[in-house]
Design an enzyme around this catalytic site. Sequence first.
Site, PDB file in Angstrom:
ATOM      1  N   GLN A 113      -5.038  -2.082   9.786  1.00  0.00           N
ATOM      2  CA  GLN A 113      -4.824  -3.328   9.047  1.00  0.00           C
ATOM      3  C   GLN A 113      -5.368  -4.515   9.854  1.00  0.00           C
ATOM      4  O   GLN A 113      -5.051  -4.669  11.030  1.00  0.00           O
ATOM      5  CB  GLN A 113      -3.327  -3.512   8.750  1.00  0.00           C
ATOM      6  CG  GLN A 113      -3.004  -4.686   7.847  1.00  0.00           C
ATOM      7  CD  GLN A 113      -3.556  -4.548   6.434  1.00  0.00           C
ATOM      8  OE1 GLN A 113      -3.535  -3.479   5.840  1.00  0.00           O
ATOM      9  NE2 GLN A 113      -4.086  -5.630   5.889  1.00  0.00           N
ATOM     10  N   ASP A 139     -11.051   2.780   4.601  1.00  0.00           N
ATOM     11  CA  ASP A 139     -11.328   1.360   4.363  1.00  0.00           C
ATOM     12  C   ASP A 139     -12.838   1.090   4.357  1.00  0.00           C
ATOM     13  O   ASP A 139     -13.273  -0.010   3.987  1.00  0.00           O
ATOM     14  CB  ASP A 139     -10.700   0.515   5.478  1.00  0.00           C
ATOM     15  CG  ASP A 139      -9.607  -0.410   4.966  1.00  0.00           C
ATOM     16  OD1 ASP A 139      -9.576  -0.657   3.748  1.00  0.00           O
ATOM     17  OD2 ASP A 139      -8.800  -0.860   5.785  1.00  0.00           O
ATOM     18  N   LYS A 147       0.840  -1.198   0.000  1.00  0.00           N
ATOM     19  CA  LYS A 147       0.000   0.000   0.000  1.00  0.00           C
ATOM     20  C   LYS A 147       0.874   1.248   0.000  1.00  0.00           C
ATOM     21  O   LYS A 147       0.615   2.209  -0.721  1.00  0.00           O
ATOM     22  CB  LYS A 147      -0.947  -0.020   1.216  1.00  0.00           C
ATOM     23  CG  LYS A 147      -2.029  -1.079   1.104  1.00  0.00           C
ATOM     24  CD  LYS A 147      -2.833  -1.277   2.376  1.00  0.00           C
ATOM     25  CE  LYS A 147      -3.773  -2.474   2.216  1.00  0.00           C
ATOM     26  NZ  LYS A 147      -4.548  -2.830   3.384  1.00  0.00           N
TER      27      LYS A 147
HETATM   28  N1  GUN Z   1      -7.338  -7.357   5.769  1.00  0.00           N
HETATM   29  C1  GUN Z   1      -7.774  -8.001   4.659  1.00  0.00           C
HETATM   30  N2  GUN Z   1      -8.255  -7.119   3.770  1.00  0.00           N
HETATM   31  C2  GUN Z   1      -8.122  -5.894   4.332  1.00  0.00           C
HETATM   32  C3  GUN Z   1      -8.441  -4.575   3.884  1.00  0.00           C
HETATM   33  O1  GUN Z   1      -8.954  -4.333   2.790  1.00  0.00           O
HETATM   34  N3  GUN Z   1      -8.144  -3.575   4.773  1.00  0.00           N
HETATM   35  C4  GUN Z   1      -7.601  -3.811   5.988  1.00  0.00           C
HETATM   36  N4  GUN Z   1      -7.379  -2.766   6.790  1.00  0.00           N
HETATM   37  N5  GUN Z   1      -7.293  -5.008   6.422  1.00  0.00           N
HETATM   38  C5  GUN Z   1      -7.548  -6.045   5.598  1.00  0.00           C
END
Ligand code: GUN
Length: 279
Positions: A91, A114, A47
């Site tokens: 995350q 998110d 990211k």
């Molecule tokens: N874990 C799996 N997919 C995601 C996501 O799209 N965002 C976050 N923050 N954690 C994740």
Amino acid sequence: MILSGQPIAQDIYTRLAHLAEKSNTQPYGAVIVVGENPDLLRYVQQKQKWAASIGFHFEKIHLPESVSQWALIDTIQKLNINPDIHGYILQLPLPKHLDVQRILPYIDPKKDIDGFCPVNQGKIVLGYTDGFQACTPKGIMKLFEYYDISLLGKDITVIGRSMIVGKPLSHLLTNAWATVTLCHSHTKNISFFTKNADIVIIAIGQPHFLKKEMLKKNAVVIDVGFCVRDGKIFWDADFENISPLWHDITPVPGGVGPLTVACLLENLREAFQKKEESR
Ligand code: GUN
């Protein structure tokens, strides 16, 4: 047809980079990551890499595995009031001692890029379009649009009821007038629902769960889930077994994956823009 997400992600990055070039100030995001899980740290790095490639800042806030619930919430509240941060993510998954359901409500909906906090998830259910949409469902909706796959009146089976993919996606599809069945590990006969579906979307992390025998002819297959076993990645759909001659199907890798990060940075840009406009 192979439904690659790459050209769509590339279009998003090109547009975001162009906007960044024209602006004196740039979107500033953050990611909170807890613990030392190498997979999570790798996702976070990806990211950050993509953000940097288009001139966005994306700061990593790395907390120890042992962090307490309140220390994590304190970090979130500091990001909420930090005027320099436009958006951030937590995350997932978190270590077991942390209760994600109690933590997510502390995320400021305006910074929740998110789209996981209850306000933004609720907006999707009710059909509001001014909240942030979870990135993987948002990317999948873009995939349908790009490949001109109509959803109106379609029977769609979604396998997996997570708040990251299955739940928000099933509401976005319903809002687009599809007839949606949401299956999960307690569904009695998943094949019954997949065999009747025009589109099957699977996000469960079970190696090669979806086989051609479970699909009707010409059904579209969107493969989202994967898991790692003995260092090897396995996807939810048995790609070798499901012929692209009969089915439009996402490739793995290169299907939905690239769209998730692109949509995250699109959300960050939107958070930035809303902040600029409110000045
Ligand atoms: N874990 C799996 N997919 C995601 C996501 O799209 N965002 C976050 N923050 N954690 C994740």
